[in-house]
Design a protein around this motif. Sequence first.
Motif, PDB file in Angstrom:
ATOM      1  N   MET A 107      28.939  30.161  29.876  1.00  0.00           N
ATOM      2  CA  MET A 107      29.586  30.393  31.162  1.00  0.00           C
ATOM      3  C   MET A 107      30.325  29.142  31.622  1.00  0.00           C
ATOM      4  SD  MET A 107      26.627  32.581  33.163  1.00  0.00           S
ATOM      5  CE  MET A 107      27.208  31.920  34.740  1.00  0.00           C
ATOM      6  N   PRO A 108      31.582  29.286  32.045  1.00  0.00           N
ATOM      7  CA  PRO A 108      32.304  28.133  32.597  1.00  0.00           C
ATOM      8  C   PRO A 108      31.611  27.587  33.836  1.00  0.00           C
ATOM      9  CG  PRO A 108      33.815  29.921  32.069  1.00  0.00           C
ATOM     10  CD  PRO A 108      32.419  30.479  31.955  1.00  0.00           C
ATOM     11  N   ALA A 109      31.750  26.308  34.067  1.00  0.00           N
ATOM     12  CA  ALA A 109      31.147  25.666  35.236  1.00  0.00           C
ATOM     13  C   ALA A 109      31.668  26.314  36.512  1.00  0.00           C
ATOM     14  CB  ALA A 109      31.465  24.178  35.232  1.00  0.00           C
ATOM     15  N   GLY A 110      30.763  26.511  37.460  1.00  0.00           N
ATOM     16  CA  GLY A 110      31.147  27.057  38.752  1.00  0.00           C
ATOM     17  C   GLY A 110      31.147  28.563  38.837  1.00  0.00           C
ATOM     18  N   LEU A 111      30.966  29.255  37.706  1.00  0.00           N
ATOM     19  CA  LEU A 111      30.961  30.713  37.696  1.00  0.00           C
ATOM     20  C   LEU A 111      29.546  31.209  37.983  1.00  0.00           C
ATOM     21  CD1 LEU A 111      33.197  32.833  37.011  1.00  0.00           C
ATOM     22  CD2 LEU A 111      32.137  33.018  34.753  1.00  0.00           C
ATOM     23  N   THR A 112      29.412  32.168  38.887  1.00  0.00           N
ATOM     24  CA  THR A 112      28.094  32.740  39.160  1.00  0.00           C
ATOM     25  C   THR A 112      27.754  33.771  38.086  1.00  0.00           C
ATOM     26  OG1 THR A 112      28.882  34.592  40.510  1.00  0.00           O
ATOM     27  CG2 THR A 112      28.535  32.479  41.634  1.00  0.00           C
ATOM     28  N   PHE A 113      26.472  34.103  37.966  1.00  0.00           N
ATOM     29  CA  PHE A 113      26.060  35.131  37.010  1.00  0.00           C
ATOM     30  C   PHE A 113      26.713  36.474  37.348  1.00  0.00           C
ATOM     31  CE2 PHE A 113      22.276  32.294  36.448  1.00  0.00           C
ATOM     32  CZ  PHE A 113      22.426  32.075  35.086  1.00  0.00           C
ATOM     33  N   GLU A 114      26.779  36.796  38.655  1.00  0.00           N
ATOM     34  CA  GLU A 114      27.387  38.065  39.054  1.00  0.00           C
ATOM     35  C   GLU A 114      28.853  38.126  38.626  1.00  0.00           C
ATOM     36  OE1 GLU A 114      25.524  36.195  40.965  1.00  0.00           O
ATOM     37  OE2 GLU A 114      23.950  37.416  41.897  1.00  0.00           O
ATOM     38  N   GLU A 115      29.590  37.043  38.847  1.00  0.00           N
ATOM     39  CA  GLU A 115      30.988  37.011  38.433  1.00  0.00           C
ATOM     40  C   GLU A 115      31.110  37.126  36.913  1.00  0.00           C
ATOM     41  OE1 GLU A 115      32.983  34.174  41.886  1.00  0.00           O
ATOM     42  OE2 GLU A 115      31.942  33.261  40.192  1.00  0.00           O
ATOM     43  N   ALA A 116      30.301  36.346  36.203  1.00  0.00           N
ATOM     44  CA  ALA A 116      30.389  36.312  34.743  1.00  0.00           C
ATOM     45  C   ALA A 116      30.148  37.676  34.126  1.00  0.00           C
ATOM     46  CB  ALA A 116      29.399  35.292  34.179  1.00  0.00           C
ATOM     47  N   ALA A 117      29.219  38.449  34.690  1.00  0.00           N
ATOM     48  CA  ALA A 117      28.892  39.765  34.132  1.00  0.00           C
ATOM     49  C   ALA A 117      30.053  40.736  34.233  1.00  0.00           C
ATOM     50  CB  ALA A 117      27.677  40.347  34.838  1.00  0.00           C
ATOM     51  N   GLY A 118      31.021  40.434  35.076  1.00  0.00           N
ATOM     52  CA  GLY A 118      32.154  41.328  35.249  1.00  0.00           C
ATOM     53  C   GLY A 118      33.289  41.143  34.271  1.00  0.00           C
ATOM     54  N   TYR A 119      33.228  40.121  33.416  1.00  0.00           N
ATOM     55  CA  TYR A 119      34.366  39.796  32.567  1.00  0.00           C
ATOM     56  C   TYR A 119      34.393  40.398  31.160  1.00  0.00           C
ATOM     57  CZ  TYR A 119      36.090  36.308  35.895  1.00  0.00           C
ATOM     58  OH  TYR A 119      36.597  35.702  37.006  1.00  0.00           O
ATOM     59  N   PRO A 120      33.295  40.460  30.413  1.00  0.00           N
ATOM     60  CA  PRO A 120      33.402  40.697  28.963  1.00  0.00           C
ATOM     61  C   PRO A 120      34.216  41.901  28.529  1.00  0.00           C
ATOM     62  CG  PRO A 120      31.192  39.962  29.511  1.00  0.00           C
ATOM     63  CD  PRO A 120      31.889  40.200  30.811  1.00  0.00           C
ATOM     64  N   SER A 121      33.805  43.104  28.868  1.00  0.00           N
ATOM     65  CA  SER A 121      34.505  44.295  28.377  1.00  0.00           C
ATOM     66  C   SER A 121      35.903  44.433  28.959  1.00  0.00           C
ATOM     67  CB  SER A 121      33.692  45.560  28.684  1.00  0.00           C
ATOM     68  OG  SER A 121      32.535  45.618  27.887  1.00  0.00           O
ATOM     69  N   VAL A 122      36.066  44.057  30.238  1.00  0.00           N
ATOM     70  CA  VAL A 122      37.385  44.247  30.838  1.00  0.00           C
ATOM     71  C   VAL A 122      38.410  43.298  30.228  1.00  0.00           C
ATOM     72  CG1 VAL A 122      36.463  45.162  32.997  1.00  0.00           C
ATOM     73  CG2 VAL A 122      36.933  42.734  32.823  1.00  0.00           C
ATOM     74  N   VAL A 123      38.005  42.076  29.902  1.00  0.00           N
ATOM     75  CA  VAL A 123      38.951  41.151  29.281  1.00  0.00           C
ATOM     76  C   VAL A 123      39.298  41.601  27.863  1.00  0.00           C
ATOM     77  CG1 VAL A 123      39.319  38.788  28.470  1.00  0.00           C
ATOM     78  CG2 VAL A 123      38.300  39.189  30.718  1.00  0.00           C
ATOM     79  N   GLU A 124      38.292  42.055  27.106  1.00  0.00           N
ATOM     80  CA  GLU A 124      38.581  42.575  25.763  1.00  0.00           C
ATOM     81  C   GLU A 124      39.544  43.746  25.853  1.00  0.00           C
ATOM     82  OE1 GLU A 124      38.913  45.044  22.631  1.00  0.00           O
ATOM     83  OE2 GLU A 124      37.640  45.753  24.273  1.00  0.00           O
ATOM     84  N   THR A 125      39.295  44.659  26.791  1.00  0.00           N
ATOM     85  CA  THR A 125      40.175  45.818  26.944  1.00  0.00           C
ATOM     86  C   THR A 125      41.576  45.390  27.350  1.00  0.00           C
ATOM     87  OG1 THR A 125      38.298  47.208  27.594  1.00  0.00           O
ATOM     88  CG2 THR A 125      40.492  48.003  28.162  1.00  0.00           C
ATOM     89  N   ALA A 126      41.678  44.467  28.295  1.00  0.00           N
ATOM     90  CA  ALA A 126      42.984  43.997  28.749  1.00  0.00           C
ATOM     91  C   ALA A 126      43.780  43.377  27.598  1.00  0.00           C
ATOM     92  CB  ALA A 126      42.813  42.990  29.883  1.00  0.00           C
TER      93      ALA A 126
END
Length: 297
Positions: A107-126
């Motif tokens: 996880m990049p510095a400053g990112l919360t767990f809640e924020e981080a959980a929102g990225y994986p599949s959507v970024v791959e799809t994008a």
Amino acid sequence: MRKVTFAEFGGPEVLRLDTAEQPHPGPGQVRIAVRAAGVNPFDWRIRTGTLQDAHPIELPAGLGLDAAGVVDELGEGVEGVEVGEHVFGVGSSAYAEFAVLSAWTRMPAGLTFEEAAGYPSVVETALRILREVGVRPGQTLLVSGASGGVGSAVLQIARDRGITVIGTAGPANQDYLRGLGAQAVTYGEGWVERVRRLGRVDAALDVAGSGVLRELIELTGDPDKVVSIADFGAAEHGVRFSGEAGSLPDALALAADLITRGRLHIPVEKSYPLAEAAAAHLDSQAGHTRGRRVLVP
């Protein structure tokens, strides 16, 4: 451990919060103590049985692909990560207190767990649909249903690549889209003409499945310049339906880089406890999301 499961296909009411055995990682996998799990349309489509032909599962089953948490167990052959590190990634049955990930990154510095959980599949799809639609720097991309997780990621990644973006969304999300660097257009009667007034559209993405493929073809002039991830009737219009994931490790690495450089931010619209997974699914299915929804054990 606590885990969300379902024993029959159906509405959100089939979801149960049960006690289950803790999973353990196989070769090349890691286990995390889940701090947040992303809620994706894929999840509730699995729950309804809509994807049973393409992605068959045996019941009872768990749900959830995306998660962020603390590494607490390493599978055979895993290198480059240690117990105790904070990671986000993709695995299975992530709506739980522990989950096994098959792809992850720190996880990049400053990112919360809640924020981080929102990225994986959507970024791959994008990344995948941007590649498949073939839009290039200097061209203009129209994104239908742009305020959700995938749309938010597409707009920002495209802008980072020098692509002009137009996004459609409801009235309440117009300023949100503008904040992501898009030219914003409202849904409803006359929306095609509102888009035309902004200029040429070179390619279009349907991320909401709101029945606009004919209009997107009309705007681009070519069904080959349209890709959908949400309209299962896409092939009837000669439009490509994108559903097979690409390289998750590459997508996660790029997501971390974009986040670190301040070029990608997907807000969390709402967090829910595991016991309210049904409510999260109801809200996700209703649409009009701004960013992501996550479950927190």
